[in-house]
Design a protein around this motif. Structure first.
Motif, PDB file in Angstrom:
ATOM      1  N   PHE A 545       7.244  -3.572   9.650  1.00 67.14           N
ATOM      2  CA  PHE A 545       7.601  -2.275   9.083  1.00 67.14           C
ATOM      3  C   PHE A 545       6.418  -1.544   8.459  1.00 67.14           C
ATOM      4  O   PHE A 545       6.580  -0.430   7.971  1.00 67.14           O
ATOM      5  N   THR A 546       5.253  -2.150   8.458  1.00 64.91           N
ATOM      6  CA  THR A 546       4.108  -1.491   7.848  1.00 64.91           C
ATOM      7  C   THR A 546       3.664  -0.276   8.663  1.00 64.91           C
ATOM      8  O   THR A 546       3.717  -0.295   9.896  1.00 64.91           O
ATOM      9  N   ASN A 547       3.262   0.763   7.969  1.00 65.10           N
ATOM     10  CA  ASN A 547       2.643   1.906   8.649  1.00 65.10           C
ATOM     11  C   ASN A 547       1.231   2.132   8.132  1.00 65.10           C
ATOM     12  O   ASN A 547       0.629   3.172   8.370  1.00 65.10           O
ATOM     13  N   ARG A 548       0.709   1.127   7.381  1.00 59.78           N
ATOM     14  CA  ARG A 548      -0.640   1.229   6.818  1.00 59.78           C
ATOM     15  C   ARG A 548      -1.689   0.553   7.689  1.00 59.78           C
ATOM     16  O   ARG A 548      -2.872   0.831   7.566  1.00 59.78           O
ATOM     17  N   GLU A 549      -1.248  -0.346   8.564  1.00 56.60           N
ATOM     18  CA  GLU A 549      -2.194  -1.128   9.354  1.00 56.60           C
ATOM     19  C   GLU A 549      -2.261  -0.603  10.787  1.00 56.60           C
ATOM     20  O   GLU A 549      -1.227  -0.308  11.394  1.00 56.60           O
ATOM     21  N   LEU A 550      -3.472  -0.539  11.285  1.00 53.42           N
ATOM     22  CA  LEU A 550      -3.659  -0.131  12.674  1.00 53.42           C
ATOM     23  C   LEU A 550      -2.975  -1.109  13.605  1.00 53.42           C
ATOM     24  O   LEU A 550      -2.364  -0.728  14.609  1.00 53.42           O
ATOM     25  N   ASN A 551      -3.091  -2.392  13.286  1.00 53.57           N
ATOM     26  CA  ASN A 551      -2.428  -3.456  14.033  1.00 53.57           C
ATOM     27  C   ASN A 551      -1.987  -4.494  13.002  1.00 53.57           C
ATOM     28  O   ASN A 551      -2.838  -5.064  12.323  1.00 53.57           O
ATOM     29  N   PRO A 552      -0.685  -4.727  12.831  1.00 50.36           N
ATOM     30  CA  PRO A 552      -0.221  -5.635  11.777  1.00 50.36           C
ATOM     31  C   PRO A 552      -0.898  -7.005  11.860  1.00 50.36           C
ATOM     32  O   PRO A 552      -0.949  -7.624  12.928  1.00 50.36           O
ATOM     33  N   VAL A 641      -4.505   8.061  10.437  1.00 43.32           N
ATOM     34  CA  VAL A 641      -4.661   9.481  10.126  1.00 43.32           C
ATOM     35  C   VAL A 641      -4.353   9.716   8.655  1.00 43.32           C
ATOM     36  O   VAL A 641      -3.640   8.936   8.018  1.00 43.32           O
ATOM     37  N   GLN A 642      -4.886  10.784   8.135  1.00 43.83           N
ATOM     38  CA  GLN A 642      -4.597  11.185   6.752  1.00 43.83           C
ATOM     39  C   GLN A 642      -3.274  11.944   6.733  1.00 43.83           C
ATOM     40  O   GLN A 642      -3.112  12.931   7.455  1.00 43.83           O
ATOM     41  N   PRO A 643      -2.300  11.501   5.942  1.00 37.71           N
ATOM     42  CA  PRO A 643      -1.011  12.213   5.922  1.00 37.71           C
ATOM     43  C   PRO A 643      -1.156  13.601   5.309  1.00 37.71           C
ATOM     44  O   PRO A 643      -2.018  13.835   4.454  1.00 37.71           O
ATOM     45  N   GLU A 655      -2.997   7.632   1.088  1.00 42.91           N
ATOM     46  CA  GLU A 655      -3.578   6.548   1.881  1.00 42.91           C
ATOM     47  C   GLU A 655      -3.286   6.785   3.362  1.00 42.91           C
ATOM     48  O   GLU A 655      -2.190   7.211   3.734  1.00 42.91           O
ATOM     49  N   MET A 656      -4.254   6.493   4.198  1.00 43.55           N
ATOM     50  CA  MET A 656      -4.101   6.736   5.632  1.00 43.55           C
ATOM     51  C   MET A 656      -2.972   5.899   6.213  1.00 43.55           C
ATOM     52  O   MET A 656      -2.715   4.773   5.780  1.00 43.55           O
ATOM     53  N   ILE A 657      -2.283   6.472   7.185  1.00 35.66           N
ATOM     54  CA  ILE A 657      -1.181   5.783   7.836  1.00 35.66           C
ATOM     55  C   ILE A 657      -1.411   5.754   9.338  1.00 35.66           C
ATOM     56  O   ILE A 657      -2.207   6.507   9.886  1.00 35.66           O
ATOM     57  N   ARG A 658      -0.650   4.868   9.997  1.00 39.62           N
ATOM     58  CA  ARG A 658      -0.795   4.734  11.449  1.00 39.62           C
ATOM     59  C   ARG A 658       0.038   5.785  12.171  1.00 39.62           C
ATOM     60  O   ARG A 658       1.202   6.020  11.825  1.00 39.62           O
ATOM     61  N   GLU A 659      -0.582   6.378  13.165  1.00 38.12           N
ATOM     62  CA  GLU A 659       0.123   7.313  14.039  1.00 38.12           C
ATOM     63  C   GLU A 659       0.179   6.702  15.434  1.00 38.12           C
ATOM     64  O   GLU A 659      -0.842   6.275  15.988  1.00 38.12           O
ATOM     65  N   VAL A 660       1.381   6.631  15.987  1.00 37.56           N
ATOM     66  CA  VAL A 660       1.589   6.081  17.329  1.00 37.56           C
ATOM     67  C   VAL A 660       1.646   7.249  18.314  1.00 37.56           C
ATOM     68  O   VAL A 660       2.521   8.114  18.230  1.00 37.56           O
ATOM     69  N   LEU A 661       0.705   7.276  19.236  1.00 37.65           N
ATOM     70  CA  LEU A 661       0.576   8.397  20.162  1.00 37.65           C
ATOM     71  C   LEU A 661       1.349   8.190  21.461  1.00 37.65           C
ATOM     72  O   LEU A 661       1.595   9.141  22.205  1.00 37.65           O
ATOM     73  N   ARG A 725     -11.561  -0.535  11.757  1.00 37.99           N
ATOM     74  CA  ARG A 725     -10.936  -0.887  10.490  1.00 37.99           C
ATOM     75  C   ARG A 725      -9.428  -1.009  10.694  1.00 37.99           C
ATOM     76  O   ARG A 725      -8.813  -0.226  11.410  1.00 37.99           O
ATOM     77  N   ASN A 726      -8.815  -1.981  10.012  1.00 44.22           N
ATOM     78  CA  ASN A 726      -7.368  -2.143  10.152  1.00 44.22           C
ATOM     79  C   ASN A 726      -6.598  -1.238   9.202  1.00 44.22           C
ATOM     80  O   ASN A 726      -5.497  -0.803   9.494  1.00 44.22           O
ATOM     81  N   THR A 727      -7.175  -0.978   8.026  1.00 51.65           N
ATOM     82  CA  THR A 727      -6.692   0.068   7.134  1.00 51.65           C
ATOM     83  C   THR A 727      -7.931   0.776   6.612  1.00 51.65           C
ATOM     84  O   THR A 727      -9.062   0.346   6.871  1.00 51.65           O
ATOM     85  N   GLU A 728      -7.717   1.830   5.839  1.00 49.97           N
ATOM     86  CA  GLU A 728      -8.897   2.502   5.307  1.00 49.97           C
ATOM     87  C   GLU A 728      -9.641   1.619   4.311  1.00 49.97           C
ATOM     88  O   GLU A 728     -10.806   1.863   4.007  1.00 49.97           O
ATOM     89  N   HIS A 729      -8.972   0.559   3.821  1.00 46.52           N
ATOM     90  CA  HIS A 729      -9.598  -0.338   2.849  1.00 46.52           C
ATOM     91  C   HIS A 729     -10.095  -1.637   3.472  1.00 46.52           C
ATOM     92  O   HIS A 729     -10.881  -2.350   2.849  1.00 46.52           O
ATOM     93  N   ASP A 730      -9.621  -1.989   4.661  1.00 46.38           N
ATOM     94  CA  ASP A 730      -9.929  -3.284   5.272  1.00 46.38           C
ATOM     95  C   ASP A 730     -10.885  -3.127   6.442  1.00 46.38           C
ATOM     96  O   ASP A 730     -10.501  -2.644   7.513  1.00 46.38           O
ATOM     97  N   PRO A 731     -12.134  -3.543   6.260  1.00 51.74           N
ATOM     98  CA  PRO A 731     -13.075  -3.496   7.379  1.00 51.74           C
ATOM     99  C   PRO A 731     -12.704  -4.537   8.427  1.00 51.74           C
ATOM    100  O   PRO A 731     -11.923  -5.452   8.158  1.00 51.74           O
ATOM    101  N   PRO A 732     -13.213  -4.415   9.648  1.00 53.12           N
ATOM    102  CA  PRO A 732     -12.897  -5.383  10.702  1.00 53.12           C
ATOM    103  C   PRO A 732     -13.340  -6.782  10.314  1.00 53.12           C
ATOM    104  O   PRO A 732     -14.369  -6.971   9.659  1.00 53.12           O
TER     105      PRO A 732
END
Length: 822
Positions: A545-552, A641-643, A655-661, A725-732
């Protein structure tokens, strides 16, 4: 509920009695009068059954609540510890401090070192060294030699100064023997001319008791000009620690007080420091002496520290003596200590060469010194912890405490991870067992004595207040649904390969005690981590349910942010966990057969089933991309993306959230390529004659995919999430960096495929030689360049990254150097 249940039962009996009396003795002939009475009885009986059922359900739920922190009801693996194993009783079992000793006792006396340079001392105790902290930015610290038991020598570079710490143990008496520690501080030769001749150093040696330890300690001035420490505990009996100094001592002071906890010893020291003014001379920073907290008594004091301040060079010796030892003239100090230390050093060097044969391999002196230091850091990083984890299950509303238990284990990093990690420890064991199989069996036994009745072991062990103080709040609670790779099966596989024909009766007895716990662990994996398709497995713990991570993230896999299905569901399946279970099944087969257990046959059946390449290919092989891959609900079309801010709303979390294209679909996730995709190869499950092996070897050697001059990168350069980056705070983290544990498995697999018959044997041999050389050259180079082994390495420059020192699985480089794989 019990009282209610009894009450209803009594009424039921009364109703039955009345009904019986009415039906047999009533003068009434009207059947309509009897029927309501029967209906009342019926409904009361039904109510009783319902209440009884509810009671049983609640009782069962209460039973389920207790399972998460109920120990497995089997014999303990470790049946001797503490004073019953005197050679391991004392040790440097506090890896989170720069230097300290404690015992393998549930509530040990702890000793340790703090130091600072008065010219650098800042407000709030800034500049005082105690815990291993990355923020201290020391140029280097680590063991040069350590045999895991009897002695050790450590070098600490705190520019422009060098501290050398060492210790030697001696068994004797009834209370665990004696030891001496020596600390020397001097200016580095290249800085000697730049250091003020009046430069001072303050060394603080302390002893402390845990709040649960029965005993007392106090300061003393006996047998030395410096303040000493004496005391007694239920295990140590009476003891004393005398301090001796060599060099110019300007002054000494002491502190005797009650510390609020072992995690606040430095803070206790800092709060007691004061400036002692002297007429016509510069003031001295001294400890506070005898301090009794308000409302306390002298007997409440549990912390004694002695500060010795002097000009460089300065040496102090701390001589711990048990009064149960009849001292001879060869007291372990001065020349006697120096000779004992030299003897241990010589013996260690010979044993190191006998074990790993690096001189025989033709390695350079620089490479051999690196390997010797790195092994020593692994052994010197073994700790002894006691406490209880905070755990939670689906059936507990809040976290609950595990039972209190000890853990004897190596740690990945003294600065960042000074505690036990389940999947790391299996890799550590591959090196430790080669040095000392009994030491490794002791470690394995301690881990499996932590297994609960469900067959689960918490993956991160945070035992005791010192360990707890180093862990962010969000990582403290351990969930019993979450696994970690069962790497101990790799360790046991290695032990069986190397020692199966040379297992003593004592070792076999330990394996006998271990076996039912391994069975429980295996069953837990095989039941709780199974997938929706027969033969498949799935890591639990992913956040759907997370929308903060690029890939959970999949923290339970050990590979954290390695790309998996973009949308976690119960239908996904993970190829790496499949491979772990295949290895686990095979190891259980071998161990069960060795111990004469008929149960090995069912493990053999599972191993044969999982090692069937047709099953593995059907579940995980992509004919399109020609690689193995996870399966799940996935799309690569995601971005952070920035909300957009909401009008007229204050204090918005932006905080940036994931957008599914693009909508995800169920598929093999073969667009991402990295460590997970080559797991069947890493675990040697691919047939040596299979064309799939040829394809994997080709992909490994491709510089656009995994190959680099410094090792195999974790994610290929053409993967959509490479170094993202997986979130704006978590580097790879596992998205391109080079990790030595997986590279070790790759080199080991290449060695295997280069040794068995098959059409790709020569290819495997060539890649083996190139990869082994790249890894050794880079890790050794970075060690001498930076002073440390690192958690990971940059795939473009080879530079270390992540935390340091990270001796942990990076120390497996030693096995690559010695080519010790089985």
């Amino acid at each position: 509920m019990a009282r209610q249940r009894k009450h209803l039962g009594d009424n039921s009996k009364e109703n039955k009695s009345r009904t019986s009396s009415s039906s047999n003795g009533s003068n009434s002939s009207n059947g309509k009068v009897v029927k309501p009475k029967n209906m009342v009885s019926y409904w009361k009986q039904l109510a009783f059954i319902v209440v009884l059922g509810v009671t049983i359900i609640f009782a069962f739920l209460g039973y389920l609540e207790t399972r998460v922190n109920t120990p497995l009801n089997e014999r303990k693996v470790i049946i001797k510890s503490g004073l019953n194993v005197p050679e391991k009783f004392w040790g440097t079992y506090r890896p989170g401090v720069y230097f300290g000793l404690k015992t393998r006792d549930l509530n040990s006396l702890v000793t340790g070192l703090m130091w600072y340079f008065p010219s650098r001392l800042g407000p709030g105790g800034q500049g005082i060294r105690h815990w291993c902290e990355q923020s201290d930015n020391l140029q280097k610290y680590g063991w040069l030699q350590h045999d895991g038991s009897n002695f050790g020598i450590q070098e600490i570079i705190d520019n422009p100064f060098k501290l050398t710490t060492s210790f030697v143990k001696r068994i004797g008496g009834l209370n665990g023997g004696e030891w001496t520690a020596r600390i020397t501080v001097e200016a580095l030769p290249k800085y000697t001319a730049l250091v003020d001749k009046n430069e001072q150093v303050s060394l603080i040696w302390y002893a402390a008791l845990d709040s649960d330890t029965e005993g007392h300690i106090t300061s003393t001035n006996s047998n030395t000009n410096l303040t000493g420490i004496k005391g007694s505990t239920s295990t140590l009996g009476k003891f004393k620690m005398n301090l001796f100094a060599q060099g110019h001592v300007d002054h000494e002071s002491f502190l005797s007080t009650k510390a609020p906890g072992l995690h606040l010893l430095k803070e206790t020291v800092v709060s007691s420091l004061r400036l002692n003014q002297r007429v016509g001379k510069a003031g001295q920073i001294v400890l506070g002496g005898q301090i009794t907290p308000p409302g306390g008594t002298l007997s409440d004091n549990n912390f004694v520290a002695v500060q010795v301040t002097g000009k460089l060079p300065l040496t102090i010796e701390v001589v711990f003596e048990s009064l149960s030892v009849v001292n001879s003239d060869d007291r372990l100090m001065g020349d006697v200590y120096s000779k004992a230390l030299e003897w241990h050093k010589s013996r260690f060097n010979q044993r190191f060469e006998d074990t790993f044969g690096l001189k025989h391999q033709g390695l350079s002196s620089e490479e051999i010194d690196f390997a010797r230091n790195t092994l020593s850091n692994m052994l010197g990083g073994i700790g002894y912890f006691y406490g209880s984890s905070l755990v939670q299950s689906f059936y507990t509303e809040e976290p609950v405490y595990y039972w209190k238990a000890p853990l004897y284990t190596a740690v990945p990093s003294r600065s960042f991870f000074p505690r036990g990690f389940l999947w790391d420890e299996g890799f550590h064991g591959l090196l430790i067992s080669q040095w000392d199989i009994d030491l490794e069996l002791d470690i394995i036994g301690h881990w499996f004595d932590l297994i609960n009745v469900e067959g689960w072991i918490p993956r991160e062990q945070i035992l005791g207040v010192e360990a707890l103080a180093k862990v962010p709040q969000e990582f403290i609670v351990q969930w019993n649904t979450n696994a970690n790779p069962p790497t101990f099966f790799l360790t046991l596989e290695y032990i069986l390969d190397k020692f199966e024909q040379d297992l003593s009766n004592e070792r076999l007895a330990l394996l006998e005690r271990l076996y039912p716990r391994l069975q429980a662990w295996y069953h837990w994996f095989n039941s709780t981590q199974k997938g929706s398709v027969s033969g498949s497995y799935r890591w639990r713990g992913r956040d759907a349910f997370t929308n903060r991570e690029l890939n959970p993230k999949t923290l339970t896999s050990g590979l954290d942010d390695f790309p998996r299905a973009s949308h976690p569901t119960e239908l996904e399946r993970h190829v790496d966990l499949y491979c772990w279970m295949a290895v686990a099944s095979n190891t259980m087969t071998r161990l069960g057969h060795l111990l004469g257990r008929e149960s090995y046959l069912k493990y053999q059946q599972t191993a044969d089933y999982l090692m069937d390449t047709q099953l593995m290919d059907r579940l995980f092989w992509s004919n399109f991309s020609k690689r193995y891959a996870d399966y799940g609900l996935h799309t690569d079309a995601v971005k952070l993306v920035q909300p957009k801010p909401t009008p007229r709303q204050q204090n918005q979390n932006m905080e940036m959230i994931r957008e599914v294209l693009k909508q995800p679909e169920y598929r093999l996730i073969d667009s991402q390529f990295g460590y997970v995709n080559i797991f069947p190869f890493l675990m040697k499950l691919v047939d040596p004659s299979s064309e799939k092996l040829s394809q994997i070897l080709e992909d490994i050697r491709n510089p656009k995919l995994l190959w680099s001059d410094f090792g195999l990168r974790s994610l290929s350069t053409n993967s959509p999430l490479y170094m993202k980056r997986n979130t704006e705070h978590d580097p790879p983290y596992w998205r391109g960096q080079i990790w030595i544990n997986i590279n070790f498995l790759a080199v080991k697999a290449l060695h295997y495929y280069g040794s068995v018959e098959g059409p790709y044997r020569n290819d495997a041999r060539q890649i083996y030689g190139d990869l082994r050389k790249n890894l050794i050259d880079n890790v050794v180079k970075q060690y001498w360049k930076t002073g440390y082994c690192w958690e990971q390495y940059n795939d473009k420059t080879g530079e270390g990254s992540g935390c340091r020192p990270f001796t942990g699985w990076t120390a497996l480089i030693i096995l690559l150097m010695s080519e010790s794989y089985d």
